[in-house]
Design a protein around this motif. Structure first.
Motif, PDB file in Angstrom:
ATOM      1  N   GLU A   1       5.434   4.826  -2.668  1.00  8.69           N
ATOM      2  CA  GLU A   1       5.977   3.471  -2.195  1.00  8.69           C
ATOM      3  C   GLU A   1       6.550   2.736  -3.208  1.00  8.69           C
ATOM      4  N   TRP A   2       5.911   2.413  -4.208  1.00  7.83           N
ATOM      5  CA  TRP A   2       6.343   1.784  -5.398  1.00  7.83           C
ATOM      6  C   TRP A   2       7.611   2.234  -5.995  1.00  7.83           C
ATOM      7  N   ASP A   3       7.682   3.414  -6.098  1.00  6.39           N
ATOM      8  CA  ASP A   3       8.859   4.165  -6.770  1.00  6.39           C
ATOM      9  C   ASP A   3      10.004   3.875  -5.792  1.00  6.39           C
TER      10      ASP A   3
ATOM     11  N   ALA B   1     -11.394  11.610  -4.653  1.00 10.73           N
ATOM     12  CA  ALA B   1     -11.491  10.873  -3.435  1.00 10.73           C
ATOM     13  C   ALA B   1     -10.101  10.095  -3.058  1.00 10.73           C
ATOM     14  N   ASN B   2      -9.559   9.624  -4.076  1.00 12.09           N
ATOM     15  CA  ASN B   2      -8.503   8.517  -3.878  1.00 12.09           C
ATOM     16  C   ASN B   2      -7.103   8.883  -4.191  1.00 12.09           C
ATOM     17  N   ARG B   3      -7.154  10.421  -4.982  1.00 12.06           N
ATOM     18  CA  ARG B   3      -5.890  10.954  -5.076  1.00 12.06           C
ATOM     19  C   ARG B   3      -4.682  10.699  -4.150  1.00 12.06           C
ATOM     20  N   PRO B   4      -4.795  10.963  -2.713  1.00 15.70           N
ATOM     21  CA  PRO B   4      -3.939  10.752  -1.736  1.00 15.70           C
ATOM     22  C   PRO B   4      -3.442   9.261  -1.944  1.00 15.70           C
ATOM     23  N   GLN B   5      -4.142   8.358  -1.913  1.00 12.86           N
ATOM     24  CA  GLN B   5      -3.700   7.014  -1.584  1.00 12.86           C
ATOM     25  C   GLN B   5      -3.160   6.382  -2.899  1.00 12.86           C
ATOM     26  N   ILE B   6      -3.331   7.135  -4.116  1.00 12.03           N
ATOM     27  CA  ILE B   6      -2.714   6.677  -5.154  1.00 12.03           C
ATOM     28  C   ILE B   6      -1.492   7.234  -5.282  1.00 12.03           C
ATOM     29  N   ALA B   7      -1.288   8.686  -4.835  1.00 19.59           N
ATOM     30  CA  ALA B   7       0.136   9.076  -4.835  1.00 19.59           C
ATOM     31  C   ALA B   7       1.046   8.617  -3.810  1.00 19.59           C
ATOM     32  N   ALA B   8       0.311   8.053  -2.460  1.00 17.56           N
ATOM     33  CA  ALA B   8       1.269   7.409  -1.640  1.00 17.56           C
ATOM     34  C   ALA B   8       1.594   5.939  -2.342  1.00 17.56           C
TER      35      ALA B   8
END
Length: 137
Positions: A124-126, A113-120
């Motif tokens: 952003e961090w990178d 469920a949270n994969r897209p938010q984690i990838a984003a």
């Protein structure tokens, strides 16, 4: 809030544990690279060693042996040796191991469920770190 008030109040933690609550020992076992994956594979039923190894891409025979021994020691996995030549060894979850699968499913559901938010967040961090280092993004 009074003029002299400088303390920040944090919300009550959902999980609280002092150093002696026992969670570290369990998380050390379940936080390794293979233990949860072994539990997931055995959730569907007993598997012989070679079938279990094939289902876990990348695990060496030695690492799988160590992992199932640790899970057996913790009471999560039962090892059965059949008196054949060569001996056949089968692994299955115990009742305690099966009780863990509900928690693992919850973690897997949360992850999906949270994969897209984690990838984003990672992207952003990178990008921020690359800009700070003066590298093009």
């Amino acid at each position: 809030m009074s003029a002299g008030h400088t303390e920040v109040t944090a919300p009550e933690p959902v999980v609280s544990c002092d150093d002696d609550c026992g969670i570290r020992d369990v998380l050390d076992r379940l936080g390794d690279r293979w233990s949860v994956l072994v539990v997931v594979q055995l959730a569907a039923g007993a598997l012989r060693f070679n079938a279990l190894q094939r289902s876990l891409e990348g695990v060496s025979q030695r690492m799988l042996t160590l992992t199932v021994r640790r899970l057996e020691r913790d009471g999560l996995v039962r090892r059965t040796v059949y008196p054949t030549v060569p001996p056949q060894v089968e692994y299955e979850l115990t009742a305690l191991g099966h009780s863990l699968t509900h928690l693992v499913k919850g973690l897997a559901d949360w992850s999906l469920a949270n994969r897209p938010q984690i990838a984003a967040a990672r992207a952003e961090w990178d990008e921020e770190k690359a800009q700070q280092a003066g590298m093009p993004s």
